[in-house]
Design an enzyme around this catalytic site. Structure first.
Site, PDB file in Angstrom:
ATOM      1  N   THR A  43     -22.079   0.679  19.099  1.00  0.00           N
ATOM      2  CA  THR A  43     -21.880   1.775  18.369  1.00  0.00           C
ATOM      3  C   THR A  43     -22.192   0.777  16.979  1.00  0.00           C
ATOM      4  O   THR A  43     -21.068  -0.252  17.109  1.00  0.00           O
ATOM      5  CB  THR A  43     -20.564   2.912  18.134  1.00  0.00           C
ATOM      6  OG1 THR A  43     -19.402   1.769  18.726  1.00  0.00           O
ATOM      7  CG2 THR A  43     -20.516   3.527  19.804  1.00  0.00           C
ATOM      8  N   VAL A  45     -19.531   0.807  14.379  1.00  0.00           N
ATOM      9  CA  VAL A  45     -18.130   0.242  13.941  1.00  0.00           C
ATOM     10  C   VAL A  45     -17.757  -0.712  14.276  1.00  0.00           C
ATOM     11  O   VAL A  45     -17.567  -1.438  14.154  1.00  0.00           O
ATOM     12  CB  VAL A  45     -17.221   1.741  13.144  1.00  0.00           C
ATOM     13  CG1 VAL A  45     -16.184   1.029  12.773  1.00  0.00           C
ATOM     14  CG2 VAL A  45     -18.055   2.597  12.076  1.00  0.00           C
ATOM     15  N   CYS A  46     -17.870  -0.301  15.387  1.00  0.00           N
ATOM     16  CA  CYS A  46     -17.420  -0.911  16.796  1.00  0.00           C
ATOM     17  C   CYS A  46     -18.082  -2.741  16.484  1.00  0.00           C
ATOM     18  O   CYS A  46     -16.957  -3.310  16.663  1.00  0.00           O
ATOM     19  CB  CYS A  46     -17.366  -0.851  18.191  1.00  0.00           C
ATOM     20  SG  CYS A  46     -16.690   0.750  18.424  1.00  0.00           S
ATOM     21  N   ALA A  47     -19.233  -2.614  16.282  1.00  0.00           N
ATOM     22  CA  ALA A  47     -20.346  -3.726  16.351  1.00  0.00           C
ATOM     23  C   ALA A  47     -19.876  -4.764  15.295  1.00  0.00           C
ATOM     24  O   ALA A  47     -19.380  -5.471  14.749  1.00  0.00           O
ATOM     25  CB  ALA A  47     -21.830  -3.076  16.216  1.00  0.00           C
TER      26      ALA A  47
END
Length: 152
Positions: A43, A45-47
């Site tokens: 995802t 934001v997680c990246a």
């Protein structure tokens, strides 16, 4: 389960990282440890959150801090994701089985969704929690704020 709080002793754990290496929290006594929880790999934001850890490896090292990326994703998924993101050094730990067990122990597991909160937990060199911040799931943690807490 009660959420981990400043002043708590960080519960010990052993999880495999994205390279299938067992990472034992207690092995990092004498250093600060940042547990940077993200809900799910793959995802946006997680990246960005995990790439920020990698981009600031030298800063974390200077601050005697080991940054660990944490989520419930399985090891093979985290390994492929790290390769795609060009994360070569930051350890991305898999809290896959028992599903979210460490996140649950830290009070950071979202039962309804089946994944962890987006959160940062900073542990001092003696194993005590010194900072906890839980973010809205879609918000990117401010890496400068994180580094600021590591510097304290």
């Amino acid at each position: 389960m009660k959420r981990i709080a400043v002043g708590d002793i960080a519960p010990d754990f052993t999880l495999n990282d994205n390279r299938k290496r067992p990472i034992h929290l207690a092995d990092y006594r004498g250093k600060k440890v940042l547990l940077s929880w993200h809900p799910l790999a793959w995802t946006k934001v997680c990246a960005e959150q995990m790439k920020a850890l990698e981009a600031h490896l030298a800063d974390f090292s200077r601050l005697n801090t080991v940054a660990l990326g944490m989520s419930i994703d399985p090891v093979p998924s985290k390994n492929q994701w790290a390769k795609q993101l060009l994360i070569a050094e930051t350890m991305l730990l898999s809290d896959f089985w028992p599903h979210g067990g460490v996140a649950l122990t830290y009070g950071l597991f979202r039962d309804v969704e089946g994944y962890s909160e987006r959160a940062n937990v900073l542990i001092d060199a003696s194993g005590n929690v010194t900072w906890v911040k839980v973010y809205p799931v879609h918000d990117l943690p401010d890496i400068d704020e994180v580094l600021g807490h590591c510097a304290e």
